[in-house]
Design a protein around this motif. Structure first.
Motif, PDB file in Angstrom:
ATOM      1  N   GLY A   1      99.683  13.635  44.851  1.00 58.46           N
ATOM      2  CA  GLY A   1     100.215  14.017  43.445  1.00 58.46           C
ATOM      3  C   GLY A   1     101.276  13.297  43.091  1.00 58.46           C
ATOM      4  N   ASN A   2     102.085  13.606  42.340  1.00 56.34           N
ATOM      5  CA  ASN A   2     103.408  13.144  42.030  1.00 56.34           C
ATOM      6  C   ASN A   2     104.767  14.156  41.961  1.00 56.34           C
TER       7      ASN A   2
ATOM      8  N   ILE B   1     104.931   8.657  44.054  1.00 54.41           N
ATOM      9  CA  ILE B   1     103.828   9.424  44.618  1.00 54.41           C
ATOM     10  C   ILE B   1     104.112  10.325  45.799  1.00 54.41           C
ATOM     11  N   GLY B   2     103.492  11.485  45.973  1.00 49.90           N
ATOM     12  CA  GLY B   2     103.712  12.227  47.205  1.00 49.90           C
ATOM     13  C   GLY B   2     102.183  12.879  47.512  1.00 49.90           C
ATOM     14  N   ARG B   3     102.455  13.300  48.878  1.00 50.06           N
ATOM     15  CA  ARG B   3     101.181  13.987  49.644  1.00 50.06           C
ATOM     16  C   ARG B   3     101.636  15.435  49.636  1.00 50.06           C
ATOM     17  N   PHE B   4     100.572  16.124  49.161  1.00 51.85           N
ATOM     18  CA  PHE B   4     100.206  17.414  49.481  1.00 51.85           C
ATOM     19  C   PHE B   4     100.130  17.832  50.685  1.00 51.85           C
ATOM     20  N   GLY B   5     100.863  18.970  51.410  1.00 51.06           N
ATOM     21  CA  GLY B   5     100.700  19.093  52.737  1.00 51.06           C
ATOM     22  C   GLY B   5     101.616  18.423  53.618  1.00 51.06           C
ATOM     23  N   GLY B   6     101.265  18.242  54.813  1.00 47.60           N
ATOM     24  CA  GLY B   6     102.183  17.586  55.813  1.00 47.60           C
ATOM     25  C   GLY B   6     102.159  15.956  55.752  1.00 47.60           C
ATOM     26  N   PRO B   7     102.859  15.268  56.607  1.00 51.12           N
ATOM     27  CA  PRO B   7     102.983  13.664  56.475  1.00 51.12           C
ATOM     28  C   PRO B   7     101.371  13.194  57.039  1.00 51.12           C
TER      29      PRO B   7
END
Length: 413
Positions: free
Chosen positions: A383-384, A286-292
Protein backbone atom coordinates in the motif's frame (compact mmCIF):
# COMPACT_ATOMS: atom_id res chain seq x y z
CA UNK A 1 1.81 -34.96 -15.49
CA UNK A 2 3.85 -31.74 -15.63
CA UNK A 3 6.39 -30.82 -12.97
CA UNK A 4 4.31 -27.69 -12.29
CA UNK A 5 1.16 -29.62 -11.36
CA UNK A 6 1.77 -29.92 -7.58
CA UNK A 7 2.49 -26.19 -7.29
CA UNK A 8 -0.33 -24.96 -9.54
CA UNK A 9 -2.92 -27.37 -8.10
CA UNK A 10 -2.23 -25.94 -4.67
CA UNK A 11 -2.29 -22.29 -5.79
CA UNK A 12 -4.91 -21.95 -8.54
CA UNK A 13 -8.37 -22.84 -7.23
CA UNK A 14 -10.50 -19.90 -8.38
CA UNK A 15 -10.36 -18.81 -12.00
CA UNK A 16 -8.87 -20.94 -14.75
CA UNK A 17 -5.25 -21.41 -15.81
CA UNK A 18 -4.57 -23.58 -18.85
CA UNK A 19 -0.97 -24.68 -19.38
CA UNK A 20 0.17 -25.90 -22.80
CA UNK A 21 3.22 -28.15 -22.51
CA UNK A 22 6.14 -28.08 -24.98
CA UNK A 23 4.72 -31.26 -26.59
CA UNK A 24 1.27 -29.70 -27.02
CA UNK A 25 -0.49 -31.45 -24.12
CA UNK A 26 -2.75 -29.26 -21.95
CA UNK A 27 -3.41 -29.17 -18.24
CA UNK A 28 -6.08 -27.06 -16.56
CA UNK A 29 -6.06 -25.68 -13.05
CA UNK A 30 -8.87 -24.08 -11.04
CA UNK A 31 -12.51 -23.51 -11.91
CA UNK A 32 -13.95 -20.55 -13.86
CA UNK A 33 -15.49 -17.96 -11.56
CA UNK A 34 -16.87 -14.47 -12.20
CA UNK A 35 -14.30 -11.80 -11.42
CA UNK A 36 -11.33 -14.15 -11.80
CA UNK A 37 -9.23 -14.22 -14.99
CA UNK A 38 -9.02 -17.13 -17.40
CA UNK A 39 -5.52 -17.39 -18.82
CA UNK A 40 -3.73 -19.79 -21.15
CA UNK A 41 0.07 -20.03 -21.24
CA UNK A 42 2.44 -22.06 -23.38
CA UNK A 43 5.94 -23.25 -22.44
CA UNK A 44 8.42 -23.53 -25.27
CA UNK A 45 10.63 -26.04 -23.46
CA UNK A 46 10.84 -28.04 -20.25
CA UNK A 47 13.82 -25.99 -19.07
CA UNK A 48 11.48 -23.00 -18.66
CA UNK A 49 9.22 -25.06 -16.41
CA UNK A 50 12.17 -26.19 -14.29
CA UNK A 51 13.30 -22.58 -13.84
CA UNK A 52 9.96 -21.70 -12.33
CA UNK A 53 10.03 -24.68 -9.96
CA UNK A 54 13.54 -23.74 -8.82
CA UNK A 55 12.59 -20.10 -8.10
CA UNK A 56 8.94 -19.26 -8.94
CA UNK A 57 9.24 -15.46 -8.83
CA UNK A 58 12.59 -14.87 -10.48
CA UNK A 59 12.17 -17.92 -12.72
CA UNK A 60 8.76 -16.81 -13.97
CA UNK A 61 10.02 -13.32 -14.69
CA UNK A 62 13.09 -14.44 -16.59
CA UNK A 63 11.22 -17.16 -18.48
CA UNK A 64 8.65 -14.60 -19.61
CA UNK A 65 11.37 -12.09 -20.53
CA UNK A 66 13.18 -14.72 -22.61
CA UNK A 67 9.99 -15.63 -24.48
CA UNK A 68 9.96 -19.21 -23.17
CA UNK A 69 6.69 -18.56 -21.32
CA UNK A 70 4.12 -17.22 -23.78
CA UNK A 71 0.65 -15.87 -23.02
CA UNK A 72 -1.82 -17.45 -25.46
CA UNK A 73 -5.05 -16.17 -23.88
CA UNK A 74 -5.10 -13.09 -21.66
CA UNK A 75 -1.94 -11.15 -20.83
CA UNK A 76 0.75 -11.00 -18.18
CA UNK A 77 -1.37 -8.66 -16.05
CA UNK A 78 -4.15 -11.24 -15.91
CA UNK A 79 -1.76 -14.14 -15.26
CA UNK A 80 -0.12 -12.52 -12.25
CA UNK A 81 -3.48 -11.21 -11.01
CA UNK A 82 -4.89 -14.75 -11.14
CA UNK A 83 -2.08 -16.10 -8.96
CA UNK A 84 -2.27 -13.21 -6.49
CA UNK A 85 -6.07 -13.27 -6.27
CA UNK A 86 -5.83 -16.89 -5.16
CA UNK A 87 -3.41 -15.94 -2.37
CA UNK A 88 -4.74 -12.63 -1.00
CA UNK A 89 -2.72 -11.14 1.84
CA UNK A 90 -5.68 -9.77 3.77
CA UNK A 91 -7.26 -13.23 4.01
CA UNK A 92 -4.17 -14.76 5.51
CA UNK A 93 -3.18 -16.59 2.33
CA UNK A 94 0.41 -16.72 1.17
CA UNK A 95 2.11 -17.86 -1.99
CA UNK A 96 4.56 -20.31 -0.39
CA UNK A 97 7.33 -20.61 -2.90
CA UNK A 98 10.20 -20.84 -0.42
CA UNK A 99 11.12 -22.82 2.67
CA UNK A 100 11.59 -21.09 6.01
CA UNK A 101 15.33 -21.07 5.34
CA UNK A 102 14.73 -19.64 1.86
CA UNK A 103 12.64 -16.79 3.28
CA UNK A 104 15.32 -16.07 5.88
CA UNK A 105 17.97 -16.02 3.14
CA UNK A 106 15.87 -13.58 1.07
CA UNK A 107 15.72 -11.28 4.08
CA UNK A 108 19.50 -11.41 4.47
CA UNK A 109 20.02 -10.70 0.77
CA UNK A 110 17.57 -7.78 0.91
CA UNK A 111 19.35 -6.12 3.79
CA UNK A 112 22.78 -6.71 2.32
CA UNK A 113 21.67 -5.36 -1.07
CA UNK A 114 20.07 -2.25 0.48
CA UNK A 115 22.99 -1.00 2.54
CA UNK A 116 23.16 1.87 0.02
CA UNK A 117 26.32 3.74 0.77
CA UNK A 118 26.73 6.90 -1.28
CA UNK A 119 28.39 5.28 -4.28
CA UNK A 120 26.04 2.30 -4.44
CA UNK A 121 23.00 4.55 -3.92
CA UNK A 122 23.90 6.54 -7.01
CA UNK A 123 24.56 3.36 -9.01
CA UNK A 124 21.16 1.99 -8.03
CA UNK A 125 19.43 5.21 -9.08
CA UNK A 126 21.31 5.18 -12.39
CA UNK A 127 20.12 1.58 -13.03
CA UNK A 128 16.44 2.54 -12.99
CA UNK A 129 16.10 6.27 -13.59
CA UNK A 130 18.83 6.97 -16.14
CA UNK A 131 17.59 4.54 -18.78
CA UNK A 132 16.17 7.43 -20.79
CA UNK A 133 13.56 10.10 -20.25
CA UNK A 134 11.88 9.16 -23.54
CA UNK A 135 10.75 5.83 -22.05
CA UNK A 136 9.10 7.49 -19.08
CA UNK A 137 7.33 10.03 -21.27
CA UNK A 138 5.51 7.18 -23.00
CA UNK A 139 3.66 5.86 -19.96
CA UNK A 140 3.65 8.57 -17.27
CA UNK A 141 1.31 11.57 -17.09
CA UNK A 142 2.30 14.82 -18.76
CA UNK A 143 3.99 16.05 -15.56
CA UNK A 144 6.04 12.81 -15.33
CA UNK A 145 4.94 11.90 -11.82
CA UNK A 146 6.49 8.48 -11.18
CA UNK A 147 4.67 7.71 -7.93
CA UNK A 148 1.22 6.80 -6.66
CA UNK A 149 -1.50 9.17 -7.85
CA UNK A 150 -4.47 10.17 -5.71
CA UNK A 151 -7.96 9.19 -6.85
CA UNK A 152 -10.80 11.02 -5.05
CA UNK A 153 -12.97 9.81 -7.95
CA UNK A 154 -12.39 6.61 -9.94
CA UNK A 155 -13.36 8.29 -13.24
CA UNK A 156 -10.40 10.69 -13.19
CA UNK A 157 -7.70 10.65 -15.85
CA UNK A 158 -4.15 9.87 -14.80
CA UNK A 159 -3.27 13.53 -15.29
CA UNK A 160 -6.10 14.63 -13.00
CA UNK A 161 -5.21 12.06 -10.34
CA UNK A 162 -1.56 13.14 -10.30
CA UNK A 163 -2.59 16.80 -9.99
CA UNK A 164 -4.86 15.78 -7.11
CA UNK A 165 -1.91 13.99 -5.48
CA UNK A 166 0.22 17.12 -5.61
CA UNK A 167 -2.57 19.27 -4.15
CA UNK A 168 -3.15 16.68 -1.42
CA UNK A 169 0.53 16.73 -0.46
CA UNK A 170 0.85 20.51 -0.70
CA UNK A 171 -2.04 20.87 1.75
CA UNK A 172 -0.28 18.61 4.24
CA UNK A 173 2.86 20.76 4.05
CA UNK A 174 0.95 23.79 5.40
CA UNK A 175 2.78 26.09 3.00
CA UNK A 176 3.17 29.83 3.51
CA UNK A 177 4.87 32.53 1.40
CA UNK A 178 8.59 32.86 1.92
CA UNK A 179 9.18 29.34 3.16
CA UNK A 180 12.19 27.31 2.04
CA UNK A 181 11.15 23.85 0.85
CA UNK A 182 13.33 20.80 0.22
CA UNK A 183 12.19 18.05 -2.16
CA UNK A 184 14.24 14.90 -1.49
CA UNK A 185 14.19 12.67 -4.55
CA UNK A 186 12.65 15.31 -6.80
CA UNK A 187 12.29 13.18 -9.92
CA UNK A 188 11.79 15.28 -13.04
CA UNK A 189 10.85 18.34 -10.99
CA UNK A 190 7.07 18.25 -11.17
CA UNK A 191 6.39 18.45 -7.45
CA UNK A 192 8.92 21.24 -6.84
CA UNK A 193 7.58 23.31 -9.74
CA UNK A 194 3.98 22.77 -8.62
CA UNK A 195 4.70 23.89 -5.04
CA UNK A 196 6.34 27.06 -6.33
CA UNK A 197 3.26 27.76 -8.45
CA UNK A 198 0.83 27.14 -5.62
CA UNK A 199 2.63 29.36 -3.09
CA UNK A 200 5.44 31.90 -3.14
CA UNK A 201 8.00 29.48 -1.74
CA UNK A 202 11.60 28.68 -2.63
CA UNK A 203 12.25 25.04 -3.48
CA UNK A 204 15.43 22.98 -3.71
CA UNK A 205 14.98 19.61 -5.38
CA UNK A 206 17.72 17.01 -5.00
CA UNK A 207 18.28 13.82 -6.98
CA UNK A 208 21.02 11.33 -7.83
CA UNK A 209 19.86 10.95 -11.44
CA UNK A 210 21.67 12.88 -14.16
CA UNK A 211 18.75 12.45 -16.58
CA UNK A 212 16.22 13.75 -14.07
CA UNK A 213 18.40 16.68 -13.07
CA UNK A 214 18.86 17.96 -16.60
CA UNK A 215 15.17 17.75 -17.47
CA UNK A 216 14.03 19.22 -14.14
CA UNK A 217 16.17 22.31 -14.72
CA UNK A 218 14.78 22.71 -18.24
CA UNK A 219 11.23 22.40 -16.96
CA UNK A 220 11.74 25.01 -14.22
CA UNK A 221 12.99 27.46 -16.83
CA UNK A 222 10.07 26.72 -19.14
CA UNK A 223 7.59 27.15 -16.25
CA UNK A 224 9.05 30.54 -15.36
CA UNK A 225 9.94 29.58 -11.78
CA UNK A 226 13.70 29.06 -12.12
CA UNK A 227 14.26 32.08 -9.86
CA UNK A 228 12.61 30.19 -6.98
CA UNK A 229 13.17 26.55 -7.92
CA UNK A 230 16.58 25.00 -8.31
CA UNK A 231 17.81 21.44 -8.56
CA UNK A 232 21.01 19.78 -7.46
CA UNK A 233 22.73 16.41 -7.83
CA UNK A 234 23.50 15.58 -4.21
CA UNK A 235 22.92 12.86 -1.61
CA UNK A 236 20.56 13.82 1.22
CA UNK A 237 23.28 12.91 3.73
CA UNK A 238 25.72 15.38 2.21
CA UNK A 239 23.09 18.12 2.07
CA UNK A 240 22.32 17.61 5.77
CA UNK A 241 25.97 18.16 6.60
CA UNK A 242 26.13 21.26 4.40
CA UNK A 243 22.88 23.08 5.23
CA UNK A 244 21.61 22.15 8.71
CA UNK A 245 18.45 23.88 9.92
CA UNK A 246 17.78 25.58 6.60
CA UNK A 247 14.38 24.27 5.46
CA UNK A 248 10.91 25.13 6.74
CA UNK A 249 9.33 22.26 4.84
CA UNK A 250 10.54 18.93 3.47
CA UNK A 251 8.68 16.74 1.01
CA UNK A 252 9.81 13.33 -0.19
CA UNK A 253 7.70 11.34 -2.63
CA UNK A 254 8.64 7.82 -3.72
CA UNK A 255 12.22 8.11 -2.53
CA UNK A 256 12.15 6.44 0.89
CA UNK A 257 11.80 3.03 -0.78
CA UNK A 258 15.36 3.48 -2.07
CA UNK A 259 16.93 4.45 1.25
CA UNK A 260 17.44 0.89 2.46
CA UNK A 261 16.49 -0.51 5.87
CA UNK A 262 20.00 -0.01 7.24
CA UNK A 263 19.69 3.73 6.55
CA UNK A 264 16.21 4.52 7.86
CA UNK A 265 17.48 6.14 11.06
CA UNK A 266 20.16 8.00 9.10
CA UNK A 267 17.51 9.36 6.74
CA UNK A 268 15.29 10.71 9.51
CA UNK A 269 18.24 12.12 11.40
CA UNK A 270 19.29 13.99 8.26
CA UNK A 271 15.75 15.30 7.76
CA UNK A 272 15.48 16.46 11.37
CA UNK A 273 18.82 18.24 11.04
CA UNK A 274 17.76 19.93 7.80
CA UNK A 275 14.51 21.29 9.26
CA UNK A 276 13.95 24.48 11.21
CA UNK A 277 12.68 24.15 14.78
CA UNK A 278 9.05 24.51 13.62
CA UNK A 279 9.57 22.62 10.36
CA UNK A 280 7.11 20.16 8.81
CA UNK A 281 7.79 17.14 6.60
CA UNK A 282 5.54 15.04 4.38
CA UNK A 283 6.79 11.55 3.49
CA UNK A 284 4.95 9.70 0.72
CA UNK A 285 6.17 6.12 0.41
CA UNK A 286 5.17 2.66 -0.64
CA UNK A 287 4.64 0.62 2.50
CA UNK A 288 4.20 -2.95 3.56
CA UNK A 289 1.06 -4.01 5.44
CA UNK A 290 1.90 -6.16 8.43
CA UNK A 291 5.48 -6.57 9.60
CA UNK A 292 8.90 -6.28 7.93
CA UNK A 293 9.63 -8.44 4.91
CA UNK A 294 12.06 -8.80 2.02
CA UNK A 295 12.42 -7.64 -1.58
CA UNK A 296 11.72 -10.38 -4.13
CA UNK A 297 14.60 -11.51 -6.30
CA UNK A 298 13.14 -10.26 -9.59
CA UNK A 299 12.67 -6.70 -8.30
CA UNK A 300 16.05 -6.72 -6.62
CA UNK A 301 17.86 -7.92 -9.76
CA UNK A 302 16.06 -6.11 -12.57
CA UNK A 303 14.01 -3.18 -11.28
CA UNK A 304 15.08 -1.58 -8.00
CA UNK A 305 18.46 -2.83 -6.81
CA UNK A 306 19.03 -1.54 -3.32
CA UNK A 307 15.33 -0.98 -2.76
CA UNK A 308 13.26 -2.10 0.22
CA UNK A 309 9.58 -1.51 0.99
CA UNK A 310 9.23 -0.72 4.71
CA UNK A 311 6.49 -1.69 7.11
CA UNK A 312 4.80 1.23 8.87
CA UNK A 313 6.37 0.07 12.12
CA UNK A 314 9.86 0.30 10.60
CA UNK A 315 9.24 3.78 9.21
CA UNK A 316 7.71 5.35 12.31
CA UNK A 317 10.09 3.48 14.60
CA UNK A 318 13.12 4.90 12.78
CA UNK A 319 11.69 8.43 12.92
CA UNK A 320 11.27 8.25 16.68
CA UNK A 321 15.02 8.14 17.19
CA UNK A 322 15.23 11.69 15.83
CA UNK A 323 12.31 12.91 17.96
CA UNK A 324 10.12 13.61 14.98
CA UNK A 325 6.41 13.66 15.80
CA UNK A 326 4.15 11.73 13.43
CA UNK A 327 1.38 14.32 13.26
CA UNK A 328 -0.75 12.65 10.59
CA UNK A 329 -0.75 9.19 8.94
CA UNK A 330 -2.87 8.29 5.91
CA UNK A 331 -3.00 4.85 4.31
CA UNK A 332 -3.67 4.81 0.57
CA UNK A 333 -4.84 1.25 0.01
CA UNK A 334 -5.72 0.98 -3.68
CA UNK A 335 -4.56 4.29 -5.16
CA UNK A 336 -1.32 2.83 -6.50
CA UNK A 337 -3.14 -0.11 -8.08
CA UNK A 338 -5.26 2.36 -10.06
CA UNK A 339 -2.11 4.27 -11.02
CA UNK A 340 -0.22 1.16 -12.12
CA UNK A 341 -3.07 -0.04 -14.30
CA UNK A 342 -2.89 3.28 -16.14
CA UNK A 343 0.88 2.94 -16.56
CA UNK A 344 0.49 -0.63 -17.79
CA UNK A 345 -2.17 0.33 -20.34
CA UNK A 346 -0.01 3.17 -21.68
CA UNK A 347 3.04 0.88 -21.83
CA UNK A 348 1.14 -1.72 -23.84
CA UNK A 349 -0.25 0.98 -26.12
CA UNK A 350 3.32 2.09 -26.91
CA UNK A 351 4.74 -1.42 -27.37
CA UNK A 352 6.18 -0.76 -30.82
CA UNK A 353 7.97 2.39 -29.71
CA UNK A 354 9.37 0.80 -26.57
CA UNK A 355 10.55 -2.31 -28.42
CA UNK A 356 12.25 -0.11 -31.02
CA UNK A 357 13.87 1.89 -28.24
CA UNK A 358 14.77 -0.80 -25.71
CA UNK A 359 14.20 -4.22 -27.30
CA UNK A 360 11.58 -6.94 -26.87
CA UNK A 361 13.15 -8.48 -23.76
CA UNK A 362 13.08 -5.12 -21.99
CA UNK A 363 9.45 -4.60 -22.96
CA UNK A 364 8.47 -7.96 -21.51
CA UNK A 365 10.48 -7.22 -18.37
CA UNK A 366 8.74 -3.86 -17.94
CA UNK A 367 5.24 -5.28 -18.37
CA UNK A 368 6.07 -8.09 -15.91
CA UNK A 369 7.25 -5.47 -13.40
CA UNK A 370 4.13 -3.32 -13.77
CA UNK A 371 1.80 -6.33 -13.67
CA UNK A 372 3.49 -7.76 -10.59
CA UNK A 373 3.36 -4.42 -8.82
CA UNK A 374 -0.33 -4.01 -9.65
CA UNK A 375 -1.16 -7.42 -8.21
CA UNK A 376 0.85 -6.64 -5.07
CA UNK A 377 -1.29 -3.54 -4.45
CA UNK A 378 -4.59 -5.24 -5.33
CA UNK A 379 -4.15 -8.56 -3.52
CA UNK A 380 -0.73 -8.56 -1.88
CA UNK A 381 0.73 -6.73 1.10
CA UNK A 382 1.58 -3.42 -0.56
CA UNK A 383 0.00 0.00 0.00
CA UNK A 384 1.08 3.61 0.33
CA UNK A 385 1.56 5.78 3.39
CA UNK A 386 1.60 9.53 3.65
CA UNK A 387 3.15 10.47 6.98
CA UNK A 388 3.33 14.06 8.17
CA UNK A 389 6.10 14.83 10.66
CA UNK A 390 6.92 17.88 12.75
CA UNK A 391 9.69 18.73 15.17
CA UNK A 392 7.41 20.81 17.38
CA UNK A 393 3.92 19.91 18.61
CA UNK A 394 2.93 23.55 17.98
CA UNK A 395 4.06 23.69 14.35
CA UNK A 396 0.63 22.87 12.90
CA UNK A 397 -3.04 23.75 13.60
CA UNK A 398 -4.66 21.67 16.32
CA UNK A 399 -7.32 20.21 14.01
CA UNK A 400 -7.21 18.83 10.46
CA UNK A 401 -9.61 21.41 9.03
CA UNK A 402 -6.78 23.28 7.35
CA UNK A 403 -6.01 20.27 5.14
CA UNK A 404 -9.35 20.23 3.35
CA UNK A 405 -9.41 23.99 2.97
CA UNK A 406 -5.93 24.14 1.42
CA UNK A 407 -6.51 21.12 -0.80
CA UNK A 408 -9.71 22.61 -2.22
CA UNK A 409 -7.93 25.89 -2.89
CA UNK A 410 -4.94 24.23 -4.58
CA UNK A 411 -7.16 21.90 -6.59
CA UNK A 412 -8.96 24.89 -8.07
CA UNK A 413 -5.76 26.63 -9.19
Amino acid sequence: MSILRPFLTRVVRRGRLTVVMPDGREERFGEPEPGFPEVTVRFRNRRAMRRIIFDPRLGAGETFMDGDLQIVEGDIMELIALLRMNTPWDRGAKLKDKTVFGEWLEGVRTRFNSINRRRSARAHVHHHYDIGNDLYRLFLDDDMQYSCAYWPRPDMTLEQAQAAKKAHIAAKLALAPGQRVLDIGCGWGGMAITLAKLEQVEVLGITLSDEQLALARQRAEAAGVADRVRFELIDYRDLAAREPGRFDRIVSVGMFEHVGARNFETFFRACANLMTADGVMLLHTIGRFGGPGSTDAFTRKYIFPGGYIPALSETVGASEKSRLIATDVETLRLHYALTLRQWYARTVAHEAQIVAMMGERFFRMWTFYLAGATAAFESGSMGNYQIQFARSRRALPLTRDYLGEAEARYGAM
